[in-house]
Design a protein around this motif. Structure first.
Motif, mmCIF file in Angstrom:
data_model
loop_
_atom_site.group_PDB
_atom_site.id
_atom_site.type_symbol
_atom_site.label_atom_id
_atom_site.label_comp_id
_atom_site.label_asym_id
_atom_site.label_seq_id
_atom_site.Cartn_x
_atom_site.Cartn_y
_atom_site.Cartn_z
ATOM 1 N N CYS A 108 0.832 -1.217 0.000
ATOM 2 C CA CYS A 108 0.000 0.000 0.000
ATOM 3 C C CYS A 108 0.863 1.262 0.000
ATOM 4 C CB CYS A 108 -0.926 -0.004 1.224
ATOM 5 S SG CYS A 108 -1.868 1.532 1.417
ATOM 6 N N ARG A 109 0.443 2.278 -0.766
ATOM 7 C CA ARG A 109 1.179 3.548 -0.835
ATOM 8 C C ARG A 109 0.842 4.483 0.305
ATOM 9 N NH1 ARG A 109 1.828 4.729 -7.017
ATOM 10 N NH2 ARG A 109 2.067 2.576 -7.629
ATOM 11 N N ASP A 110 -0.307 4.256 0.927
ATOM 12 C CA ASP A 110 -0.790 5.244 1.882
ATOM 13 C C ASP A 110 -1.426 4.574 3.101
ATOM 14 O OD1 ASP A 110 -1.548 7.640 2.972
ATOM 15 O OD2 ASP A 110 -3.386 7.816 1.773
ATOM 16 N N CYS A 130 -4.675 1.125 3.080
ATOM 17 C CA CYS A 130 -5.756 2.118 2.959
ATOM 18 C C CYS A 130 -6.980 1.547 2.250
ATOM 19 C CB CYS A 130 -5.247 3.370 2.244
ATOM 20 S SG CYS A 130 -5.004 3.145 0.460
ATOM 21 N N GLY A 131 -6.749 0.581 1.353
ATOM 22 C CA GLY A 131 -7.872 -0.017 0.635
ATOM 23 C C GLY A 131 -8.326 0.799 -0.553
ATOM 24 N N GLU A 132 -7.670 1.924 -0.804
ATOM 25 C CA GLU A 132 -8.155 2.810 -1.873
ATOM 26 C C GLU A 132 -7.108 3.130 -2.942
ATOM 27 O OE1 GLU A 132 -9.610 6.197 0.254
ATOM 28 O OE2 GLU A 132 -11.098 4.969 1.313
ATOM 29 N N CYS A 133 -5.829 3.070 -2.583
ATOM 30 C CA CYS A 133 -4.796 3.465 -3.553
ATOM 31 C C CYS A 133 -4.724 2.456 -4.702
ATOM 32 C CB CYS A 133 -3.442 3.606 -2.862
ATOM 33 S SG CYS A 133 -2.734 2.034 -2.332
ATOM 34 N N CYS A 139 -3.570 -1.008 -3.556
ATOM 35 C CA CYS A 139 -4.601 -1.736 -2.806
ATOM 36 C C CYS A 139 -5.663 -2.289 -3.745
ATOM 37 C CB CYS A 139 -5.259 -0.832 -1.763
ATOM 38 S SG CYS A 139 -4.292 -0.667 -0.247
#
Ligand code: ZN
Length: 350
Positions: free
Chosen positions: A50-52, A59-62, A65
């Motif tokens: 994950c990047r963030d 994060c589940g959004e990048c 992810c």
């Protein structure tokens, strides 16, 4: 994915080790089935890519992810049905994550799933590890069930572990880590989610729609492991446990002949029945410890060392089901010994 607080906590803890550069290259995720090891390994892999990350979790959004989540689950087929061992290009999922499980056998026909992990899979993994990652970050491989690496595959994997490369992480997931070669085990850092407290487990089961007495019985039967409790509820194992309790009572009193019972057990989930029988003995032992005396629900007087030895044998019998011995005979003899254990220890049974 459903949130599992006891898994999240360990992901966050190990994720901090990764962020600090203190995570080993080889991780062993071992422990009983139903603990959440697979979910833990997957979430940790996603956290690493994950990047963030937020609050120690992915994060589940990048983009990473989303790529990670867009894949086959680890317990689905890992390889193409044509028998190729590698993920074909364009396989959904993150290009820097790889999942190694049972592969298809090419021969003989008809196609069949292998029952062990083989050297070609590990060689292919080593080559993949050597290539640079897609986003310049880490590459992660998950191997499950690691205890079913055959000898050649385990040796090949050992070579990979002996030459660790920066930014390459290997997670071995095993229900029975003690079956892994000691040379492999000794090179791994061990992690596992810690099972939740009984209250937390019951709260989580309730959040999954399982509450009341059924949830409590299933959790006790599952040794406090919430995921196993859910599978017990879904497979109606509580009713089966009652049947096993009744059968063992009948075997102890001689009301039913061991070998006719064995026939009945063979007809319906024999290994699970053995598991339930062992759990029953374990619970008898616990109640005895708690009450300071022998409980009266199964027998008036029980010889616990003898029962413990019987439970060991039942466990061994369960593992023999992987082989081609005569299972009905095995269960029959086991139930005969159960009866003998009672007649010797008390001469009576309730
Ligand atoms: Zn992310």
């Amino acid at each position: 994915m459903t949130s599992m607080p006891w898994v999240d906590a360990e992901v966050a803890r190990v994720g901090r080790l990764f962020a600090d550069g203190r995570l080993a290259h080889a991780l062993l995720v071992g422990g009983p089935s139903g603990l959440g090891k697979r979910v833990f390994a997957e979430q940790l892999a996603q956290r690493i890519l994950c990047r963030d990350p937020r609050d120690g979790l992915a994060c589940g959004e990048c983009r990473d992810c989303r790529a990670f989540q867009n894949r086959y689950q680890l317990d689905e087929l890992e390889t193409a049905p044509d028998g190729s061992l590698a993920h074909p290009d364009g396989h959904p999922g993150h290009p820097d994550a790889r999942f190694i499980g049972f592969a298809w056998k090419l021969k003989p026909k008809p196609k069949a799933m292998r029952k062990e992990l083989v050297i070609d899979q590990i060689r292919e993994l080593s080559e993949w590890f050597y290539k640079s990652s897609h986003n310049g970050g880490a590459k992660i491989a998950l191997i499950r069930p690691a205890e079913l690496l055959n000898a050649n595959a385990a040796n090949a994997l050992l070579k990979t572990l002996e030459e660790p490369q920066p930014g390459r992480f290997l997670m071995l997931i095993a229900d029975r880590p003690e079956r892994l070669a000691i040379t492999l085990r000794s090179r791994c850092q061990r992690f596992s989610p810690r099972p939740p407290s009984r209250d937390d487990a019951l709260a989580w089961l309730a959040s999954q729609g399982h509450a009341g007495e059924t949830a409590q019985s299933a959790l006790d039967l599952a040794d406090g492991l919430p995921l196993r409790a859910i599978s017990y509820i879904e497979d109606d194992v509580i009713a089966l446990q009652e049947a096993v309790r009744r059968d063992l009572g009948n075997a102890a009193t001689g009301k039913q002949a061991p070998f006719s019972l064995a026939k009945e057990w063979m007809a319906d989930r024999p290994t699970l029945r053995l598991e339930l029988a062992v759990a029953l003995v374990r619970n008898l032992g616990r109640k005895k410890l708690a009450a300071g005396k022998t409980p009266s629900d199964l027998t008036a007087r029980v010889d616990f060392p003898k029962l413990a030895a019987w439970a060991d044998r039942a466990n061994r019998a369960r593992s023999l089901f992987d082989t081609s011995i005569r299972h009905e005979l095995l269960i029959g003899e086991l139930l005969l010994d159960w009866r003998v254990a009672f007649s010797e220890s008390s001469g009576q049974a309730a």
